[in-house]
Design an enzyme around this catalytic site. Structure first.
Site, PDB file in Angstrom:
ATOM      1  N   HIS A   1      -4.705  -9.757  -1.021  1.00  0.00           N
ATOM      2  CA  HIS A   1      -5.110 -11.162  -1.146  1.00  0.00           C
ATOM      3  C   HIS A   1      -6.590 -11.389  -0.858  1.00  0.00           C
ATOM      4  O   HIS A   1      -7.016 -12.531  -0.721  1.00  0.00           O
ATOM      5  CB  HIS A   1      -4.280 -12.030  -0.195  1.00  0.00           C
ATOM      6  CG  HIS A   1      -2.860 -12.213  -0.637  1.00  0.00           C
ATOM      7  ND1 HIS A   1      -2.510 -12.822  -1.818  1.00  0.00           N
ATOM      8  CD2 HIS A   1      -1.688 -11.846  -0.051  1.00  0.00           C
ATOM      9  CE1 HIS A   1      -1.194 -12.840  -1.951  1.00  0.00           C
ATOM     10  NE2 HIS A   1      -0.664 -12.245  -0.886  1.00  0.00           N
TER      11      HIS A   1
ATOM     12  N   ARG B   1      -3.505  -2.402   3.174  1.00  0.00           N
ATOM     13  CA  ARG B   1      -2.483  -2.984   2.294  1.00  0.00           C
ATOM     14  C   ARG B   1      -2.991  -2.909   0.866  1.00  0.00           C
ATOM     15  O   ARG B   1      -3.992  -3.531   0.508  1.00  0.00           O
ATOM     16  CB  ARG B   1      -2.159  -4.428   2.674  1.00  0.00           C
ATOM     17  CG  ARG B   1      -1.083  -5.002   1.743  1.00  0.00           C
ATOM     18  CD  ARG B   1      -0.400  -6.235   2.286  1.00  0.00           C
ATOM     19  NE  ARG B   1      -1.229  -7.415   2.245  1.00  0.00           N
ATOM     20  CZ  ARG B   1      -0.774  -8.645   2.501  1.00  0.00           C
ATOM     21  NH1 ARG B   1       0.501  -8.832   2.823  1.00  0.00           N
ATOM     22  NH2 ARG B   1      -1.578  -9.685   2.474  1.00  0.00           N
TER      23      ARG B   1
ATOM     24  N   ASP C   1      -6.658   8.993  -1.940  1.00  0.00           N
ATOM     25  CA  ASP C   1      -7.767   9.911  -2.137  1.00  0.00           C
ATOM     26  C   ASP C   1      -9.054   9.423  -1.485  1.00  0.00           C
ATOM     27  O   ASP C   1      -9.879  10.240  -1.051  1.00  0.00           O
ATOM     28  CB  ASP C   1      -7.994  10.166  -3.629  1.00  0.00           C
ATOM     29  CG  ASP C   1      -7.006  11.158  -4.220  1.00  0.00           C
ATOM     30  OD1 ASP C   1      -6.259  11.791  -3.450  1.00  0.00           O
ATOM     31  OD2 ASP C   1      -6.977  11.314  -5.456  1.00  0.00           O
TER      32      ASP C   1
ATOM     33  N   GLU D   1       9.371  -9.283   2.091  1.00  0.00           N
ATOM     34  CA  GLU D   1       8.817 -10.637   2.105  1.00  0.00           C
ATOM     35  C   GLU D   1       9.450 -11.539   1.049  1.00  0.00           C
ATOM     36  O   GLU D   1       8.799 -12.402   0.474  1.00  0.00           O
ATOM     37  CB  GLU D   1       7.300 -10.589   1.928  1.00  0.00           C
ATOM     38  CG  GLU D   1       6.805  -9.703   0.803  1.00  0.00           C
ATOM     39  CD  GLU D   1       5.292  -9.570   0.779  1.00  0.00           C
ATOM     40  OE1 GLU D   1       4.605 -10.477   1.270  1.00  0.00           O
ATOM     41  OE2 GLU D   1       4.800  -8.566   0.245  1.00  0.00           O
TER      42      GLU D   1
ATOM     43  N   ASP E   1       5.460 -15.295   2.468  1.00  0.00           N
ATOM     44  CA  ASP E   1       6.107 -15.184   1.157  1.00  0.00           C
ATOM     45  C   ASP E   1       7.613 -15.315   1.270  1.00  0.00           C
ATOM     46  O   ASP E   1       8.265 -15.814   0.354  1.00  0.00           O
ATOM     47  CB  ASP E   1       5.720 -13.864   0.489  1.00  0.00           C
ATOM     48  CG  ASP E   1       4.364 -13.942  -0.193  1.00  0.00           C
ATOM     49  OD1 ASP E   1       4.209 -14.759  -1.118  1.00  0.00           O
ATOM     50  OD2 ASP E   1       3.451 -13.201   0.209  1.00  0.00           O
TER      51      ASP E   1
END
Length: 262
Positions: free
Chosen positions: A54, A79, A93, A158, A184
């Site tokens: 977000h 996240r 990576d 969520e 959420d």
């Protein structure tokens, strides 16, 4: 003799090392600022979530934030924007050891996330570690054979659907922790913006019970201090209790209220 690098302890290892009644307290970094990330890491918080879902934080910015936090005791967790194999490979990576995958609603979603973080034959992660920060460009001895030691996977429940499937999701081999997102979840229940509504908190604690019964640790986001304490009492092993942008805005508004006339 070539210098060899050892990577930090994973988030899963830190959570597993908690004693009875102990928890890890953390905060978000949403600004994308390496200065904010370093301050968060140096603050005494035990873990810091870099939010690429977000917030305007992409791959290059995530790398900069991880470097800014390097050497501090707080454990960084990233996240990712979506449960996508290609993106997860890129985040791994670049050196993100601890991933949080959002919007995991079903057992198959959880299995896809597990596959994405592991090399074959356990998973489908692409092999490019010699070219990447993950292995510190091959300075980590035997990285490919030890890669599972260096990765922690948390998935996010969520939605109302995910709550119903919480036991199956938590039981998937390779899921280290579950993180519950009340915002959420509230929206999916028709209670947008009402994270502390009794029906939402009941769904959260129901999820806690299912996850703990599966033998996995569970965490939660709770900016309301009273609610955070209740979730800790209900068995949360890790919590997020603030964000860099929120703390800055709240502090700035309070300062403005003190000093701005009219």
């Amino acid at each position: 003799m070539p210098f060899r690098v050892e990577l930090p302890q994973t988030f899963a290892d830190r959570v597993a090392g908690l004693g009875d009644g102990e928890h890890l307290a953390g905060m978000w970094v949403c600004s994308g600022s390496p200065v904010a990330a370093e301050i968060a890491a140096a603050s005494g918080m035990q873990w810091v979530l870099i939010d690429a879902e977000h917030s305007p934080i992409g791959l290059e910015t995530t790398t900069s934030l991880l470097r800014a936090m390097n050497g501090y005791p707080a454990t960084p967790v990233v996240r990712v924007p979506v449960n996508d194999t290609v993106l997860i490979k890129q985040y791994l990576d670049l050196g993100a050891q601890n991933l949080l995958v959002p919007m995991v609603d079903t057992k198959s979603d959880a299995e896809a996330a597990v596959a994405a973080v592991h090399y074959p034959p356990k998973g489908v992660r692409g092999v490019g570690s010699a070219l990447a920060r993950a292995s510190r460009w091959n300075a980590v001895d035997g990285y490919l054979g030890r890669a599972d030691e260096f990765v922690s996977l948390t998935v996010q429940i969520e939605s109302a659907t995910a709550v119903d499937n919480a036991a199956e999701i938590a039981a998937v081999d390779g899921i280290d922790q579950i993180f519950v997102g009340p915002s959420d979840l509230a929206a999916s229940m028709g209670l947008l913006g009402q994270q502390t509504h009794p029906d939402v908190t009941e769904a959260v604690t129901q999820t806690f019970e299912a996850v703990k019964a599966a033998g996995k640790p569970v965490g939660v986001n709770a900016f309301d201090p009273d609610q955070a304490r209740k979730y800790l009492e209900a068995g949360a092993s890790f919590v997020l209790v603030g964000a860099d942008v929120g703390l800055m805005m709240n502090g700035a508004r309070a300062w403005a209220e003190t000093w701005v006339q009219g």
